[in-house]
Design a protein around this motif. Structure first.
Motif, mmCIF file in Angstrom:
data_model
loop_
_atom_site.group_PDB
_atom_site.id
_atom_site.type_symbol
_atom_site.label_atom_id
_atom_site.label_comp_id
_atom_site.label_asym_id
_atom_site.label_seq_id
_atom_site.Cartn_x
_atom_site.Cartn_y
_atom_site.Cartn_z
ATOM 1 N N GLN A 141 0.831 -1.203 0.000
ATOM 2 C CA GLN A 141 0.000 0.000 0.000
ATOM 3 C C GLN A 141 0.869 1.257 0.000
ATOM 4 O O GLN A 141 0.583 2.234 0.687
ATOM 5 N N ASP A 142 1.944 1.221 -0.734
ATOM 6 C CA ASP A 142 2.882 2.334 -0.741
ATOM 7 C C ASP A 142 2.882 2.954 -2.129
ATOM 8 O O ASP A 142 3.412 2.382 -3.074
ATOM 9 N N ARG A 143 2.312 4.134 -2.256
ATOM 10 C CA ARG A 143 2.224 4.772 -3.563
ATOM 11 C C ARG A 143 3.613 5.165 -4.077
ATOM 12 O O ARG A 143 3.800 5.368 -5.275
ATOM 13 N N LEU A 144 4.594 5.238 -3.174
ATOM 14 C CA LEU A 144 5.946 5.572 -3.611
ATOM 15 C C LEU A 144 6.517 4.485 -4.519
ATOM 16 O O LEU A 144 7.330 4.748 -5.398
ATOM 17 N N ILE A 145 6.092 3.232 -4.288
ATOM 18 C CA ILE A 145 6.568 2.129 -5.129
ATOM 19 C C ILE A 145 6.116 2.368 -6.560
ATOM 20 O O ILE A 145 6.893 2.242 -7.514
ATOM 21 N N ILE A 146 4.852 2.741 -6.711
ATOM 22 C CA ILE A 146 4.322 2.986 -8.048
ATOM 23 C C ILE A 146 5.005 4.212 -8.656
ATOM 24 O O ILE A 146 5.362 4.221 -9.838
ATOM 25 N N GLN A 147 5.199 5.251 -7.839
ATOM 26 C CA GLN A 147 5.820 6.461 -8.343
ATOM 27 C C GLN A 147 7.253 6.196 -8.780
ATOM 28 O O GLN A 147 7.710 6.666 -9.827
ATOM 29 N N GLU A 148 7.983 5.398 -7.981
ATOM 30 C CA GLU A 148 9.385 5.101 -8.280
ATOM 31 C C GLU A 148 9.529 4.368 -9.610
ATOM 32 O O GLU A 148 10.498 4.577 -10.353
ATOM 33 N N HIS A 149 8.562 3.506 -9.921
ATOM 34 C CA HIS A 149 8.642 2.701 -11.126
ATOM 35 C C HIS A 149 7.595 3.125 -12.164
ATOM 36 O O HIS A 149 7.181 2.320 -12.996
ATOM 37 N N LYS A 150 7.193 4.402 -12.102
ATOM 38 C CA LYS A 150 6.092 4.848 -12.955
ATOM 39 C C LYS A 150 6.381 4.627 -14.436
ATOM 40 O O LYS A 150 5.523 4.109 -15.174
ATOM 41 N N ALA A 151 7.564 5.003 -14.896
ATOM 42 C CA ALA A 151 7.879 4.857 -16.323
ATOM 43 C C ALA A 151 7.821 3.387 -16.740
ATOM 44 O O ALA A 151 7.283 3.050 -17.803
ATOM 45 N N LEU A 152 8.364 2.512 -15.873
ATOM 46 C CA LEU A 152 8.345 1.081 -16.174
ATOM 47 C C LEU A 152 6.915 0.552 -16.223
ATOM 48 O O LEU A 152 6.546 -0.208 -17.130
ATOM 49 N N LEU A 153 6.089 0.958 -15.269
ATOM 50 C CA LEU A 153 4.708 0.482 -15.225
ATOM 51 C C LEU A 153 3.902 1.022 -16.405
ATOM 52 O O LEU A 153 3.025 0.327 -16.933
ATOM 53 N N ASP A 154 4.225 2.241 -16.846
ATOM 54 C CA ASP A 154 3.557 2.783 -18.032
ATOM 55 C C ASP A 154 3.935 1.957 -19.269
ATOM 56 O O ASP A 154 3.076 1.648 -20.108
ATOM 57 N N ASP A 155 5.233 1.616 -19.370
ATOM 58 C CA ASP A 155 5.673 0.770 -20.492
ATOM 59 C C ASP A 155 4.972 -0.580 -20.463
ATOM 60 O O ASP A 155 4.550 -1.102 -21.506
ATOM 61 N N PHE A 156 4.856 -1.133 -19.255
ATOM 62 C CA PHE A 156 4.192 -2.429 -19.127
ATOM 63 C C PHE A 156 2.724 -2.316 -19.546
ATOM 64 O O PHE A 156 2.197 -3.191 -20.254
ATOM 65 N N GLY A 157 2.060 -1.227 -19.127
ATOM 66 C CA GLY A 157 0.658 -1.045 -19.476
ATOM 67 C C GLY A 157 0.454 -0.956 -20.976
ATOM 68 O O GLY A 157 -0.486 -1.555 -21.534
ATOM 69 N N ALA A 158 1.347 -0.227 -21.644
ATOM 70 C CA ALA A 158 1.222 -0.089 -23.101
ATOM 71 C C ALA A 158 1.475 -1.433 -23.795
ATOM 72 O O ALA A 158 0.776 -1.798 -24.748
ATOM 73 N N LEU A 159 2.481 -2.147 -23.319
ATOM 74 C CA LEU A 159 2.787 -3.458 -23.899
ATOM 75 C C LEU A 159 1.634 -4.431 -23.691
ATOM 76 O O LEU A 159 1.236 -5.158 -24.608
ATOM 77 N N LYS A 160 1.081 -4.423 -22.488
ATOM 78 C CA LYS A 160 -0.029 -5.321 -22.179
ATOM 79 C C LYS A 160 -1.232 -5.014 -23.076
ATOM 80 O O LYS A 160 -1.865 -5.937 -23.622
ATOM 81 N N LYS A 161 -1.512 -3.721 -23.266
ATOM 82 C CA LYS A 161 -2.664 -3.340 -24.100
ATOM 83 C C LYS A 161 -2.481 -3.834 -25.526
ATOM 84 O O LYS A 161 -3.415 -4.351 -26.156
ATOM 85 N N LYS A 162 -1.240 -3.708 -26.063
ATOM 86 C CA LYS A 162 -0.981 -4.162 -27.429
ATOM 87 C C LYS A 162 -1.233 -5.661 -27.563
ATOM 88 O O LYS A 162 -1.871 -6.120 -28.517
ATOM 89 N N PHE A 163 -0.753 -6.420 -26.585
ATOM 90 C CA PHE A 163 -0.918 -7.864 -26.672
ATOM 91 C C PHE A 163 -2.355 -8.293 -26.391
ATOM 92 O O PHE A 163 -2.828 -9.286 -26.946
ATOM 93 N N LEU A 164 -3.063 -7.563 -25.547
ATOM 94 C CA LEU A 164 -4.452 -7.917 -25.283
ATOM 95 C C LEU A 164 -5.286 -7.835 -26.564
ATOM 96 O O LEU A 164 -6.163 -8.674 -26.796
ATOM 97 N N LEU A 165 -5.019 -6.822 -27.384
ATOM 98 C CA LEU A 165 -5.741 -6.711 -28.658
ATOM 99 C C LEU A 165 -5.439 -7.908 -29.557
ATOM 100 O O LEU A 165 -6.306 -8.402 -30.272
#
Length: 816
Positions: A623-647
């Motif tokens: 429950q630490d938002r700093l974890i998400i903030q620290e890895h925000k760029a990586l998580l954004d990349d993962f989200g975009a990659l996941k969306k491409k493959f989901l399609l």
């Protein structure tokens, strides 16, 4: 302060003396009156083998007592306010008796064994013992050889071991529960991996024998005296029975002794005892259980025991004979020796054990029932033996949920490496389950133990080379000389400062002693990993230290080679750390070259599922938002990659060939599923409103991708939306009376309500309804009298003799 007393009860009298001593202390909550008088008065309500106890006694002791077979029946005292309990004593096993005084050592040992087999030790006694009769989980054995005797040529070793074994297994093997084995296979060798339940099965057979009034002699093979120097000479096959009866009776009575160490009275007594055992055997009342042949360290002694037991099995003995050992011990047996293998745990066995484990905690039991179904793919890939199942249940008891596969494998690997199981057998190792978890989950515990740290480094190297080192790809088994070669060249030579005495041979011995490697029964020079999941986990850890170029090459191998596709190395790697996840995203972006897309997409799916689980576990647990903030760029990349493959994944579900859909299901099969609706948002629910066979195939594929409960919720939501949409679109019903021109009469004399002939309807009603009125459309449970069009010509209203109206969509022909 009296906790633990229950384990000392050997007789009813012993128990009664305890309750007499402490009953006043336990009845202080009775309101008013003379406690001792009231106790005696209430005791009249108790029958033989029963005793009245108070609520405080029940709350303090019921868990331990119930694990010992005692029962509690609640009732209310005469004051109508005091809650009491009737304590029902268990039926203790009857003691065996014999008239010959010299046989007392045999009877003492037999009665001790009788008490011992009433219970099953749970995690070395960390948890209360389980009652054998009521709580024994029915382990299963395969009563036919799992594999042919011929060796597989080394050059044909790519998955051939597993594939050929599957072929042999498909040829009429019989999988039986223990009761059926005991009743139908009285003479048997039993093999299995460590912790699979071989000892428990033998003890259960002894328990069954005692219930039948028979006399079981259970011994670990390490207690057998040296065969070569045994005082009673073995001459030929003719006296093999007598030889074995004497040998086992001696081990049963005098562990770790030789015959010459007995005094003259003991030797005379032993002569009488052997006469008794021979009498039991002649009457078919004996049962002999020999356990853990693999633990006999002297290879000559082990070979002699196996040779003699094999002859004994062929002797035509009329009693039960069982010998258990790890798989490799039964090497190159002749085909006429009966052999069975203990099967891995199934999900229903695991759930059965869990319900017994959590029966005192209803809240946890309800959650366990739900989670063991929801995450059964993860659970059953890890909890493959009773020992591992207990560890997984212990985890669930502490956490209230099952962890992801990488987390569970990390925990189990540490448990084995730190030799917790061996330490639990030591009476001096008095640790609670919480302390055991603290030791096992300590990330530095392995690093602090130099020997263990070296062993896991060597295991990771071996696991990685098992998967990737050979041009032919993954091999499921490897010869000892290859193991030594890998360790020499890739481990020993790269660690010049190893402690003295550490060699490839000592490391190999450590791997087998720690139960990571197993010798293969039909080819004892070959080894395999005890658990494939552990091999995959260790290889994934080793992958983390590859240089970038090596990593991308290995990544591409996994994405494109069919023999590597079934392995979970890459998905596990991707879910071990944020650093690994970043490299996996890079690999997916670079390796997506359009080659063999189907295979690649299947592996990409498994990587994304495990990575999503890792991210969810990190953010949910802390429950630490700093974890998400620290890895925000990586998580954004993962989200975009996941969306491409989901399609792309959604495209597979649009396939209209049910056979192809079933093929896709095999490639998208994984131990984990997506736990969100992102993929579902890419789908048109109309895909699931078509021909039944096609829908079934799509359902199977979709449930391989997304947790089935989320799929069911999505379908329910979609159905509700469609129903609401249709209800909003239904026009007000037209006035039928007085609309003679628009009313269709269906009361022709030739009308047959059971007729399914479209031509009948077309002829009767005319061309205006052609294309719609194919039977059974417009049919009611009774004769249809009238039908009328809506003013906008989109709907049809029909009426029948049973006073029902039905509204139809004219274009589709579907009933609204």
């Amino acid at each position: 302060m009296y906790r633990g007393f229950v384990f000392k009860f050997r007789t009813v009298a012993h128990f009664c003396s305890f309750t007499a001593e402490y009953r006043n202390k336990q009845l202080v909550d009775i309101k008013g009156g003379n406690v001792d008088f009231l106790f005696k008065k209430l005791e009249k309500e108790a029958g033989a083998g029963q005793m009245v106890v108070s609520k405080s006694f029940y709350e303090e002791y019921h868990t331990d007592l119930e694990s010992e077979g005692f029962g509690f029946t609640p009732f209310t005292a005469q004051d109508r306010e005091t809650q009491l309990y009737l304590l029902v004593l268990p039926v203790l096993p009857k003691e065996a008796t014999l008239s010959v005084p010299e046989t007392k050592p045999l009877l003492d040992q037999m009665n001790e064994r009788k008490m011992d087999v009433q219970k099953i030790k749970t995690l070395g006694g960390v948890y209360p013992d389980m009652n054998m009769k009521d709580q024994f989980v029915r382990l299963r054995l395969t009563t036919k050889r799992w594999f042919s005797e011929k060796d597989i040529p080394e050059e044909a070793d790519i998955l051939s071991f597993q594939q050929e074994r599957e072929k042999v297994q498909a040829k009429g093997e019989e999988v039986l529960e223990c009761d059926a084995v005991y009743n139908g296979h009285p003479r048997l060798l039993i093999k299995g991996i460590p912790g699979v339940g071989k000892t428990t099965i033998l003890k259960y057979f002894c328990f069954k024998a005692f219930e039948e009034g028979k006399y079981p002699l259970f011994i670990p093979c390490v207690t057998l005296p040296n065969i070569q120097s045994w005082h009673y000479p073995y001459v030929s096959e003719e006296n093999i029975e007598r030889f074995m009866l004497h040998l086992i009776a001696f081990a049963f009575l005098y562990q770790n002794k030789t015959y010459d160490e007995l005094n003259s009275n003991e030797q005379k007594g032993f002569a009488k005892i052997t006469e008794v055992v021979e009498g039991w055997a002649r009457k078919g009342e004996a049962i002999f259980c020999l356990d853990a042949l693999d633990e006999v360290t002297d290879p000559l002694q082990r070979k002699d025991i196996l040779r003699l037991v094999s002859l004994w099995l062929k002797s035509g003995a009329k009693y039960h004979i069982y010998l258990a050992a790890r798989d490799h011990t039964f090497a190159r047996l002749s085909e006429d020796i009966p052999l069975a293998s203990v099967t891995p745990f199934t999900i229903d066995q695991f759930q059965d054990l869990g319900r017994k484990f959590f029966r005192e905690n209803k809240r946890l039991l309800e959650r366990f029932d739900e989670e063991s179904v929801r995450q059964q793919e993860i659970v059953i890939s890890v909890a493959t033996t009773p020992l591992l199942a207990i560890l997984v249940l212990a985890w669930f008891e502490r956490r209230g949920e099952f962890a992801r596969k990488p987390t569970m494998l990390r925990f189990i690997t540490a448990f084995i490496l730190l030799r917790i199981w061996d330490r639990l057998k030591d009476p001096k190792f008095q640790k609670s389950i919480d302390e055991i978890f603290e030791i096992t989950l300590d990330p530095k515990a392995i690093e602090r133990d130099r020997d263990v740290s070296l062993l896991i480094d060597a295991l990771e190297e071996l696991a990685w080379n098992t998967v990737m080192a050979y041009q032919s790809g993954f091999v499921s088994r490897f010869k000892d000389e290859k193991i030594i070669n890998v360790l020499d060249n890739l481990f020993i030579n790269k660690h010049p400062n190893l402690p003295s005495g550490i060699t490839s041979h000592t490391l190999l011995k450590g791997m087998t002693d720690a139960y990571f490697l197993l010798k293969i029964a039909h080819s004892p020079d070959y080894y395999t990993f005890t658990h494939l999941s552990v091999l995959e986990f260790l290889a994934a850890k080793r992958m983390s230290i590859l240089r970038n170029g090596e990593f991308l090459h290995a990544f591409f191998e996994f994405m494109s080679k069919e023999e590597l596709f079934p392995l979970d190395v890459l998905p596990l790697f991707s879910a071990l750390s944020y650093e690994n996840l970043e490299r996996a995203i890079t690999g997916l972006n670079r390796c997506d070259l359009g080659l063999n897309l189907l295979l690649g997409d299947g592996m990409a799916f498994r990587i994304l599922v495990e990575a999503e689980g890792f991210i969810r576990e990190q953010t949910d647990n802390y429950q630490d938002r700093l974890i998400i903030q620290e890895h925000k760029a990586l998580l954004d990349d993962f989200g975009a990659l996941k969306k491409k493959f989901l399609l792309r994944f959604a495209e597979y579900l649009k396939e209209n060939d049910s056979n192809k859909l079933r093929e896709y299901s095999k490639l998208f099969n994984a131990t984990s599923r997506f736990e969100d609706k992102e993929l579902l948002s890419c789908l048109d629910y109309g895909l699931f409103e078509v021909e039944a066979e096609l829908v079934k195939a799509r359902d199977t594929l979709l449930e391989q991708m997304v947790n089935y409960r989320i799929v069911e919720e999505w379908k329910t939501d979609q159905r509700n939306l469609r129903r609401e949409s249709k209800e909003e679109a239904i026009p007000s019903l037209p006035e039928i009376s007085g609309v003679e021109g628009d009313v269709l009469r269906l009361d022709s004399e030739g009308y047959d309500p059971e007729d399914k002939n479209f031509n009948y309807y077309r002829k009767l009603i005319g061309p205006e309804l052609e294309g719609f009125l194919g039977s059974p459309n417009l049919k009611h449970s009774s004769l249809v009298n009238n039908a009328v069009f809506s003013p906008d010509d989109r709907y049809i209203l029909s009426a029948s003799d049973d006073c029902t109206l039905k509204l139809w969509d004219k274009e589709t022909g579907k009933e609204i």
